[in-house]
Write an enzyme that holds these catalytic residues in place. Structure first.
Site, mmCIF file in Angstrom:
data_model
loop_
_atom_site.group_PDB
_atom_site.id
_atom_site.type_symbol
_atom_site.label_atom_id
_atom_site.label_comp_id
_atom_site.label_asym_id
_atom_site.label_seq_id
_atom_site.Cartn_x
_atom_site.Cartn_y
_atom_site.Cartn_z
ATOM 1 N N GLU A 231 0.886 -1.171 0.000
ATOM 2 C CA GLU A 231 0.000 0.000 0.000
ATOM 3 C C GLU A 231 0.916 1.210 0.000
ATOM 4 O OE1 GLU A 231 -1.401 3.204 0.799
ATOM 5 O OE2 GLU A 231 -1.658 2.527 2.875
ATOM 6 N N CYS A 265 -1.926 8.713 3.127
ATOM 7 C CA CYS A 265 -1.822 8.267 1.738
ATOM 8 C C CYS A 265 -3.099 8.558 0.970
ATOM 9 C CB CYS A 265 -1.471 6.790 1.676
ATOM 10 S SG CYS A 265 -2.583 5.739 2.642
#
Length: 459
Positions: A231, A265
């Protein structure tokens, strides 16, 4: 023993918090061995038994919320209320996994000729997680709880910035009844980390971090034939279509950019606004950013706390200056405050075009890139004009059309319609392109690190 230390520093005061000795190679390998040894027993416990321990972890997280939240705020500078919400989210992940995990991992019957088929979901072994500092509890919980439910052992190499948080999480797990050693925390260097990946008892690797770090770890894991889930970063685009509710879009996009001090993120980062709404959006957005209160993350009135480190703050400012040098304009913010603490103001840029960091790269801090599009279709083109593809959003009153645009054309792993959110226990989390691969959360995330075993029985 080594003479190296990991030193945590409070981003608000710039003062040291605590020093931790880096493990020797033998100490690190012993953590791996202990996790494996505990796994050999843990894998034999029933799904319901494991679920019971995970439910107890949820309770222990809630019991420890005040202490844990304060430590996270002290280590990384996030708003105290956000730290407390993070603990609530993590407890919710445990609740969801404990409730649904046994059914999701139950054996499945298959019809085959001349007999019957059985699909089982077996644990793999020890799973190694390399995690960043921006969510000290959540980043570790979201991969570890699913792996523990499956029956795996778990290792954590946390960011040095939040070393104390990683150790506190281990203690919470063990207080809740997780076998000692099953969840092992590694205080190690990057070189030592490579040797952990290569260790014969480590069966999978997951990393949350930059795309550069992801490629490095994936290559190392691939060299020893180990599965990875990555990720990575992103510059998530939120599109404001012609028919958007502009007030809702401005309010939500401000929230989406500043959540967690802009260090997420899946923060909203690029705002792609059609010509019809562009001028009004810029005006409203800039006005909201000017009023953002910077200060002590422990203060309830504070809306934006310090960034995690001086290096992080300086890198963000450099990206802003590079973008301005290449034609972007600052409409609000953009100056480093003269004060103690690694603060950076809420900053909005316009005239953002390809070739600027504000367009091409991820700015991991409270900087918004506002980009003009001709129409809805052009907005989608610009949104997809990125090497990243983690999350994003669409603002439109025609929800049915927005869903179709999201599902058919938006080249990203997660899309929010008329809203902003970070993670939910029952919805898959992950991206495409340079934002990585694999998923966390939900049934698909639960089964990333399992041995999907096919068993056929003759009639």
């Amino acid at each position: 023993m080594t003479d190296q230390t990991i030193d945590t520093i409070n981003p608000l005061t710039e003062q040291p918090l605590k020093s931790y000795p880096v493990m020797s190679d033998d100490e690190a390998m012993n953590v791996v061995q202990k996790s494996h040894d505990a796994f050999l027993d843990w894998r034999l416990r029933s799904l319901d038994d494991r679920a019971g321990v995970i439910a107890a972890i949820a309770a222990e997280l809630r019991k420890s919320k005040d202490e844990f939240a304060q430590l996270m705020t002290d280590e990384v500078g996030k708003l105290l209320r956000d730290s407390r919400q993070e603990i609530d989210l993590c407890a919710g992940i445990c609740d969801y996994t404990a409730k649904h995990g046994p059914d999701m991992l139950a054996d499945e019957e298959r019809e085959i000729s001349d007999g019957r088929g059985l699909v089982t979901y077996s644990p793999l072994g020890v799973i190694y997680g390399i995690q960043p500092w921006n969510f000290p509890c959540y980043q570790a919980v979201r991969y570890s709880i699913s792996s523990l439910m499956v029956g795996n052992g778990v290792l954590l190499k946390h960011s040095e910035n939040c070393t104390g948080s990683g150790l506190m999480l281990r203690d919470i797990f063990e207080r809740a009844g997780l076998p000692k050693g099953l969840f092992g925390v590694l205080l190690i260097t990057h070189d030592q980390s490579d040797r952990i990946i290569e260790h014969k008892l480590v069966r999978g690797v997951t990393l949350t971090g930059s795309d550069k770090a992801g490629r490095t770890v994936a290559q190392k894991a691939a060299s020893v034939s180990k599965k990875t889930v990555l990720e990575l970063g992103s510059n998530d685009a939120y599109m404001v279509f012609d028919d958007a509710d502009l007030d809702l879009a401005i309010k939500t996009c401000v929230q989406g950019r500043l959540y967690n001090n802009g260090q997420t993120c899946v923060n909203a980062k690029r705002f792609i606004v059609t010509e019809k709404n562009y001028d009004a959006f810029v005006e409203g957005y800039a006005a909201a950013f000017k009023d953002i209160a910077i200060g002590d993350p422990n203060d309830k009135a504070t809306q934006l706390g310090p960034l995690v480190s001086r290096r992080q703050r300086d890198q963000i400012h450099d990206q802003v200056e590079q973008s301005v040098a290449k034609g972007a304009k600052i409409v609000v913010g953009g100056e480093v405050p003269d004060r103690t603490g690694w603060f950076y103001p809420a900053t909005a840029l316009v005239d953002v075009v390809p070739g600027q960091p504000a367009y091409d790269d991820e700015i991991f801090g409270p900087v918004a890139s506002i980009i003009k599009a001709k129409d809805d279709e052009d907005a989608m083109r610009i949104a997809n004009d990125s090497r990243y593809g983690l999350g994003g959003g669409i603002f439109s009153k025609d929800v049915e059309r927005a869903v179709k645009m999201a599902s058919t054309y938006f080249d990203t792993g997660m899309v929010h319609i008329n809203s902003y959110a970070i993670a939910m226990p029952n919805m898959p989390f992950g991206g495409v392109k340079d934002s990585g691969y694999g998923r966390e959360h939900g049934e698909v995330g639960l089964k990333e690190f399992v041995n999907v075993k096919s068993i056929t029985i003759a009639a």
